[in-house]
Motif scaffolding. Structure first.
Motif, short mmCIF file in Angstrom:
data_model
loop_
_atom_site.label_atom_id
_atom_site.label_comp_id
_atom_site.label_asym_id
_atom_site.label_seq_id
_atom_site.Cartn_x
_atom_site.Cartn_y
_atom_site.Cartn_z
N LEU A 156 0.79 -1.36 0.12
CA LEU A 156 -0.01 0.03 -0.14
C LEU A 156 0.74 1.19 -0.04
CD1 LEU A 156 -2.82 -1.02 2.44
CD2 LEU A 156 -2.83 -1.05 -0.05
N SER A 157 2.17 1.12 0.22
CA SER A 157 3.16 2.27 0.31
C SER A 157 3.83 2.40 -1.15
CB SER A 157 4.10 2.15 1.57
OG SER A 157 3.43 2.32 2.75
N GLY A 158 3.38 1.46 -2.06
CA GLY A 158 4.08 1.66 -3.24
C GLY A 158 5.39 1.04 -3.52
N ALA A 159 5.71 -0.03 -2.83
CA ALA A 159 6.96 -0.77 -2.69
C ALA A 159 7.02 -1.39 -4.32
CB ALA A 159 7.04 -1.68 -1.59
N GLU A 160 5.76 -2.05 -4.48
CA GLU A 160 5.96 -2.57 -5.92
C GLU A 160 5.97 -1.85 -7.13
OE1 GLU A 160 4.11 -6.92 -4.44
OE2 GLU A 160 2.73 -5.26 -4.97
N PRO A 208 9.01 6.43 -12.32
CA PRO A 208 8.15 7.62 -12.22
C PRO A 208 7.11 7.35 -11.37
CG PRO A 208 8.75 7.36 -14.50
CD PRO A 208 9.01 6.21 -13.83
N ASP A 209 6.48 6.17 -11.41
CA ASP A 209 5.38 5.97 -10.54
C ASP A 209 5.61 6.02 -9.09
OD1 ASP A 209 3.57 5.84 -12.79
OD2 ASP A 209 3.39 3.60 -13.05
N ARG A 218 5.30 8.78 -3.75
CA ARG A 218 5.74 9.91 -2.78
C ARG A 218 5.46 11.27 -2.74
NH1 ARG A 218 12.09 7.88 -1.26
NH2 ARG A 218 12.00 5.91 -1.48
N GLU A 219 5.36 11.72 -3.98
CA GLU A 219 5.17 12.99 -4.03
C GLU A 219 3.56 13.24 -3.71
OE1 GLU A 219 5.66 14.16 -7.92
OE2 GLU A 219 7.91 14.02 -7.91
N ILE A 220 2.69 12.38 -3.76
CA ILE A 220 1.42 12.54 -3.51
C ILE A 220 1.20 12.08 -1.90
CG2 ILE A 220 -0.91 11.25 -3.71
CD1 ILE A 220 -0.06 10.56 -6.47
N VAL A 221 1.87 11.24 -1.44
CA VAL A 221 1.76 11.30 -0.05
C VAL A 221 2.08 12.33 0.86
CG1 VAL A 221 2.59 9.75 1.97
CG2 VAL A 221 1.95 8.44 -0.18
N SER A 222 3.48 12.84 0.32
CA SER A 222 4.01 13.82 1.01
C SER A 222 2.85 15.16 0.83
CB SER A 222 5.16 14.34 0.52
OG SER A 222 5.70 15.58 1.06
#
Length: 542
Positions: free
Chosen positions: A157-161, A165-166, A171-175
Motif C-alpha cells: 500500500l506504500s508503493g513498494a512494488e 516515475p510511478d 511519494r510526492e502524492i503522500v507528502s
C-alpha cells in the motif's frame, strides 16, 4: 513513576541524545510544558537521522532475515519515531499557535518522506517476505505473525512494488496529502475560533439556560468586553441553537457554523477548504490508481473489516432506506407542532433543534439542560472509574503531572489489583480557543515488553470539548456529554488494558479502523444502567 515508562530497544540509556531537547528524552512521560516550537524540527531531524542509520544496518540482515534481526529492529525504529512525534501531533491539536503550526508544517514533508522511504524499501520488503516464508514463521507468536502480515500489506500500500516515475510520483502524492490534510484541519480550527456573536442586550438571551448565559458572560469578560459572547465551539453553539428564542440570531449562528472554512457565509473565502478538498480527492484518486485500485474507497478498505466499497454502499443505502420513512414522519410531526403551537409556517434549518427541544419538552416534560446540574464532571468521573473497577478490576488514581500542556489537564494512573501501574492517561476535557473541536483518544506510549523482561506501561490522551467550570460551579454535563466521555474512555481502556507485548499491535495499534469503535461503544452501555447512573449522577449543590 518514571521507571515504569523507560523504553528499550532502539536506543540504550548510553545512546540517548545528550541534547536538552525534551522531545528526545524518552525516559518517561513527555515534558509538555517544556516543548517549544523551535525544538520540533531539531528533534525530528535527529530522530530521523538516527533511524536512517539504524535502517542501513538492518538492510544488511535482510537476505537472511529473521524476526530478531529485521522485524523486531524495525518495530523499535517505528516506535521511536512515534514516541518523538506523538507529543508534537497532540500539541498541534490542543495548544495551537502560529509558531508551533509553522514548525509542524515544516516537519510534515520530512516525516512523510521518511515513511515513504521505509514503505518503499525493497530490501526491507524482501526481508519481511523471507520471514513470512521461513520455517520459523509458524513458531512466532500470533502477535508477531500479525505484525509481519500487516507489514507486507503496508509495503504494497506504500508503493513498494511500483517502479520508476510511478514510484516517485506516489511519494510526492503522500507528502502533499499530509500537508493538505493538516491545512484542512487548521483552517477549520481557525474558522471556528474566528467568528463570534457578541450580544449586549439581555432581551436577546431569552430562552437560554443560565449555565449557557454564564459561560457567555465569562467568555466576554475574558475578552475584556461587556455583555455576552457566543462562539461556534460546541458548548456554546449547541445550546444556543436549542434554546435561543431570537430566530434571527439562531439564523446567524447556524449560517456561520455550517459555512465554516468555505467560500460562503460571514467569513467567506477567508479559511476556504473548498480548493483543498478538490485537490485531496484528486490526489487520493491518483494514488489509488497507481496501485491498481479502481478508486480510493477500494484502497482505503484494505485492512478493514468491510470487504468492499460495494458492501459499504449497500449497508449505507439499506440503513438510509430503513431510516428515511421514520425521519420524514418525525419531520412532519415537528412541522405540525411548530405551526399549531407557535404559528411557525416555514420551518428552516436553524429552527430544527429549537422546535425539536420544544416538542421533547411538550411530550416528555424533559430537557437535557435541566439535568446538567445532576451530572457534575467530578461525580461523573467518580462513577466512570467505579464502572471500570467493577468491570475490569482496575483502579483509577489521580496523580500529579509534572509538565502538563494546559492548566485544565488532569493526569491519572490505572492500577492493577496488586497496586502496580497498568498504564496512565491524560484528560483534557474543556473547550477553549486554539483547540481542535470534537472528542478523541490518541496513543501517547504503547505497551511493550522490554529487553530485560519488564513491561513498558502504555499511556493515552483523552480529549473532549465540554463546557468548562464557570465561577464556583463545576463543569456540568448533559447525558450526551456523559456518553461521549464513556465512549472515549472505552478507547482509552482498549489501549491501556492490552496484554499484547508488541507495540505495533498492542492496544489500538494494528486494529482495523472500522473495528476500533467496538470497545468504546461497548462502554457506552453503562451510561444507561441503573447502578452506573446512581454512581455518575447527583446534584452538584444538594
Amino acid at each position: 513513576m518514571i521507571e515504569t515508562f523507560i523504553r528499550g530497544g532502539l536506543l540504550s540509556q548510553n545512546d540517548q541524545p545528550t541534547t536538552e531537547n525534551p522531545l528526545l528524552d524518552l525516559s518517561g512521560l513527555p515534558r509538555f510544558a517544556e516543548i517549544s516550537a523551535g525544538q520540533v524540527e531539531e528533534a525530528l531531524d535527529a530522530a530521523l537521522a538516527t533511524s536512517r542509520a539504524k535502517i542501513a544496518a538492518i538492510e544488511t540482515q535482510c537476505p537472511t532475515a529473521s524476526w530478531a534481526s529485521v522485524a523486531s529492529e524495525l518495530q523499535d525504529i517505528e516506535e521511536y519515531v512515534e514516541r518523538v512525534w506523538a507529543p508534537v501531533s497532540h500539541l498541534n491539536a490542543v495548544r495551537d499557535t502560529d509558531q508551533f503550526r509553522a514548525a509542524v508544517e515544516a516537519c510534515l514533508p520530512k516525516l512523510s518522506a521518511f515513511h515513504s522511504e521505509v514503505g518503499q524499501n525493497l530490501s526491507l520488503f524482501e526481508g519481511y517476505r523471507q520471514i513470512a516464508d521461513s520455517d520459523d514463521f509458524n513458531a512466532l507468536s500470533s502477535a508477531r505473525q500479525k505484525i509481519v502480515k500487516n507489514a507486507l500489506r503496508d509495503f504494497r500500500l506504500s508503493g513498494a512494488e511500483l517502479e520508476g516515475p510511478d514510484r516517485e510520483r506516489f511519494r510526492e502524492i503522500v507528502s502533499e496529502l499530509s500537508t493538505l490534510c493538516n491545512q484542512f484541519d487548521q483552517n477549520l480550527m481557525d474558522a471556528t475560533d474566528h467568528w463570534v456573536l457578541d450580544i449586549d442586550s439581555e432581551s436577546d438571551l431569552q430562552g437560554l439556560p443560565q449555565s449557557v448565559v454564564e459561560l457567555a458572560r465569562q467568555t466576554a469578560k475574558d475578552a475584556s468586553l461587556d455583555g455576552w459572547r457566543f462562539s461556534l465551539q460546541a458548548p456554546s453553539y449547541i445550546p444556543f441553537m436549542m434554546f435561543c428564542e431570537n430566530r434571527s440570531l439562531r439564523q446567524k449562528m447556524y449560517e456561520a457554523y455550517v459555512t465554516r472554512a468555505s467560500d460562503q457565509g460571514p467569513d467567506a473565502g477567508q479559511f476556504d477548504n473548498g480548493p483543498l478538498m478538490v485537490r485531496i480527492l484528486r490526489l487520493r484518486a491518483e494514488m489509488a490508481s497507481l496501485l491498481g485500485f479502481a478508486h480510493y474507497a477500494q484502497y482505503a478498505l484494505e485492512g478493514r473489516m468491510a470487504g468492499s466499497a460495494e458492501e459499504v454502499s449497500t449497508f449505507l443505502r439499506t440503513l438510509a432506506d430503513c431510516a428515511k420513512a421514520a425521519g420524514a414522519k418525525e419531520l412532519e410531526s415537528l412541522r405540525h407542532f411548530a405551526l399549531e403551537e407557535y404559528g411557525e409556517e416555514h420551518l428552516e434549518a436553524w429552527d430544527i433543534a429549537f422546535y425539536s427541544e420544544k416538542l421533547k419538552q411538550s411530550l416528555y416534560s424533559f430537557s437535557d439542560e435541566a439535568i446538567r446540574p445532576y451530572f457534575p464532571l467530578p461525580k461523573v468521573l467518580e462513577g466512570l472509574f467505579f464502572v471500570a473497577r467493577k468491570l475490569f478490576g482496575v483502579t483509577v488514581r489521580q496523580a500529579v503531572c509534572a509538565s502538563p500542556w494546559h492548566e485544565d489537564v488532569q493526569y491519572f494512573e490505572l492500577l492493577n489489583e496488586d497496586g502496580s501501574v497498568r498504564g496512565c492517561f491524560f484528560l483534557d476535557l474543556y473547550a477553549r480557543a486554539h483547540k481542535r473541536g470534537g472528542a478523541w483518544m490518541a496513543d501517547c506510549i504503547a505497551r511493550r515488553r522490554l529487553a530485560d523482561g519488564s513491561i513498558q506501561s502504555p499511556a493515552a490522551f483523552l480529549t473532549c470539548n465540554f463546557i468548562p467550570p464557570v465561577g464556583d460551579k463545576p463543569s456540568l454535563l448533559t447525558h450526551d456529554d456523559v456518553v461521549t466521555l464513556f465512549h472515549e474512555f472505552g478507547h482509552g481502556l482498549h489501549h491501556l488494558l492490552t496484554q499484547v507485548d508488541e507495540p505495533a499491535v498492542a492496544g489500538i495499534n494494528g486494529v482495523p479502523w472500522d473495528a476500533v469503535e467496538l470497545p468504546s461503544q461497548f462502554l457506552e452501555n453503562w451510561c444507561w444502567e441503573t447502578e452506573a447512573l446512581n454512581k455518575i449522577s447527583g446534584h452538584y449543590e444538594t
